[in-house]
Motif scaffolding. Structure first.
Motif, short mmCIF file in Angstrom:
data_model
loop_
_atom_site.label_atom_id
_atom_site.label_comp_id
_atom_site.label_asym_id
_atom_site.label_seq_id
_atom_site.Cartn_x
_atom_site.Cartn_y
_atom_site.Cartn_z
N TRP A 75 38.37 54.35 65.80
CA TRP A 75 38.74 53.72 64.23
C TRP A 75 38.94 54.95 63.50
CZ3 TRP A 75 33.84 52.50 66.11
CH2 TRP A 75 32.93 53.25 65.90
N PRO A 76 39.89 55.00 62.48
CA PRO A 76 40.18 56.07 61.49
C PRO A 76 39.05 56.35 60.79
CG PRO A 76 41.11 54.07 60.90
CD PRO A 76 40.68 53.83 62.18
N SER A 77 39.09 57.72 60.26
CA SER A 77 38.23 58.06 59.36
C SER A 77 38.97 58.46 58.12
CB SER A 77 37.38 59.46 59.59
OG SER A 77 37.02 59.17 61.05
N ARG A 78 38.34 58.28 56.95
CA ARG A 78 38.89 58.32 55.59
C ARG A 78 38.80 59.72 55.20
NH1 ARG A 78 35.86 53.68 54.96
NH2 ARG A 78 34.07 55.03 54.12
N ASN A 79 37.87 60.60 55.59
CA ASN A 79 37.76 61.97 55.23
C ASN A 79 36.95 62.52 56.09
OD1 ASN A 79 35.06 61.56 54.53
ND2 ASN A 79 35.89 60.39 52.51
N SER A 80 36.52 63.83 56.07
CA SER A 80 35.67 64.71 56.97
C SER A 80 34.21 64.21 57.05
CB SER A 80 35.78 66.11 56.59
OG SER A 80 36.85 66.74 56.81
N TRP A 81 33.48 63.95 56.07
CA TRP A 81 32.24 63.27 56.00
C TRP A 81 32.27 61.78 56.74
CZ3 TRP A 81 27.68 64.68 55.53
CH2 TRP A 81 26.39 63.45 55.21
N GLY B 54 34.20 61.01 59.07
CA GLY B 54 34.36 61.45 60.46
C GLY B 54 33.31 61.83 61.16
N MET B 55 32.41 62.61 60.35
CA MET B 55 31.12 63.08 61.08
C MET B 55 30.21 61.87 61.18
SD MET B 55 30.22 66.80 59.63
CE MET B 55 30.17 66.20 57.84
N ARG B 56 30.20 61.04 60.25
CA ARG B 56 29.29 59.95 60.27
C ARG B 56 29.82 58.86 61.36
NH1 ARG B 56 29.40 57.41 54.78
NH2 ARG B 56 28.75 55.81 55.77
N SER B 57 31.00 58.68 61.38
CA SER B 57 31.67 57.93 62.48
C SER B 57 31.38 58.55 63.92
CB SER B 57 33.16 57.81 62.43
OG SER B 57 33.43 56.86 61.36
N ASP C 134 41.54 70.89 65.65
CA ASP C 134 40.86 71.28 64.24
C ASP C 134 39.62 72.08 64.66
OD1 ASP C 134 38.46 69.50 64.30
OD2 ASP C 134 39.85 67.83 64.42
N ARG C 135 39.08 72.48 63.37
CA ARG C 135 38.13 73.63 63.70
C ARG C 135 36.91 73.15 63.89
NH1 ARG C 135 34.77 75.97 59.07
NH2 ARG C 135 34.48 77.74 59.62
N VAL C 136 36.39 72.05 63.51
CA VAL C 136 35.48 71.30 63.88
C VAL C 136 35.26 71.15 65.52
CG1 VAL C 136 34.05 69.22 63.49
CG2 VAL C 136 35.00 70.20 61.41
N ARG C 137 36.40 70.68 66.10
CA ARG C 137 36.28 70.12 67.32
C ARG C 137 36.23 71.57 68.24
NH1 ARG C 137 40.57 65.62 69.03
NH2 ARG C 137 39.51 63.88 67.86
N ARG C 138 36.97 72.69 67.62
CA ARG C 138 36.84 74.05 68.42
C ARG C 138 35.32 74.59 68.45
NH1 ARG C 138 41.00 75.54 65.71
NH2 ARG C 138 39.95 76.70 64.20
N ILE C 139 34.58 74.52 67.25
CA ILE C 139 33.47 74.85 67.13
C ILE C 139 32.38 73.87 67.99
CG2 ILE C 139 31.29 75.14 65.57
CD1 ILE C 139 33.36 75.99 63.35
#
Length: 191
Positions: free
Chosen positions: A40-46, A48-51, A107-112
């Motif tokens: 499901w889509p995420s509205r923003n980074s926060w 997305g992390m919770r999802s 994206d940076r988060v996935r790379r890390i």
């Protein structure tokens, strides 16, 4: 792979994050099929992390209920979720990169997340020796294996000068595959 292993008499489960409607292949009836339908889509980074934390809990619950000896995961986003989901479970995870990550921007988060979690996988499978070099920088050298795409034997082609000008490209129709570049290069060639 699932059909082959099922044909060998092994217990095989296939779990996807997508719904059953996204299936493209017919599975052997001996394969246990589990569709989590958690994309499901995420509205923003926060959000997305919770999802993703929610997805990891659902993935963990599903995998543990199957009680596998081993999990094989594909695609960097799913790989990261599966490794994270199975932390401290003692279920070994093999992750497979089916693309050259040096040329596939994430994206940076996935790379890390990949840098942190891939070393926790039992093994990292890549398709080429050159991607294995990248893999050895991400995880230990003993954990990187190269398994190339299979290629069945092809019939012998007629001599080049006797063939019509044609091209065959196989892959999903996505920008990443570069079909647009292939078409421009083919049209510009002197063939």
């Amino acid at each position: 792979m699932a059909n082959y292993w099922a044909g060998e008499g092994r217990g095989v489960g296939l779990m996807t994050l997508a719904s059953l409607q996204a299936d493209h292949y017919k599975l052997d009836s001996a394969v246990t099929r589990l569709s989590l339908d958690i994309i499901w889509p995420s509205r923003n980074s926060w959000h997305g992390m919770r999802s993703n934390l929610r997805r990891m809990r659902m993935i963990r619950r599903a995998i543990i209920s199957f009680d596998p000896d081993l999990v094989v995961s594909f695609i960097e986003g799913t790989n990261v979720l599966v490794i994270g989901a199975l932390l401290f479970s003692k279920i070994p995870v093999i992750v497979s990169e089916r693309i050259d990550p040096r040329f596939h921007a994430v994206d940076r988060v996935r790379r890390i997340a990949r840098r942190i979690l891939y070393p926790l996988a039992e093994s990292l499978v890549v398709q080429t020796k050159s991607v294995a070099v990248w893999g050895r920088r991400v995880t230990s050298a003993r954990r990187v294996s190269v398994i190339t795409n299979p290629l069945s034997s092809l019939p012998e082609a007629p001599p080049y000068e006797n063939r019509p000008r044609q091209i065959l490209a196989v892959g999903r129709l996505a920008e990443q595959k570069g079909f647009d570049l292939l078409i421009r290069a083919f049209s510009a060639s002197q063939l």
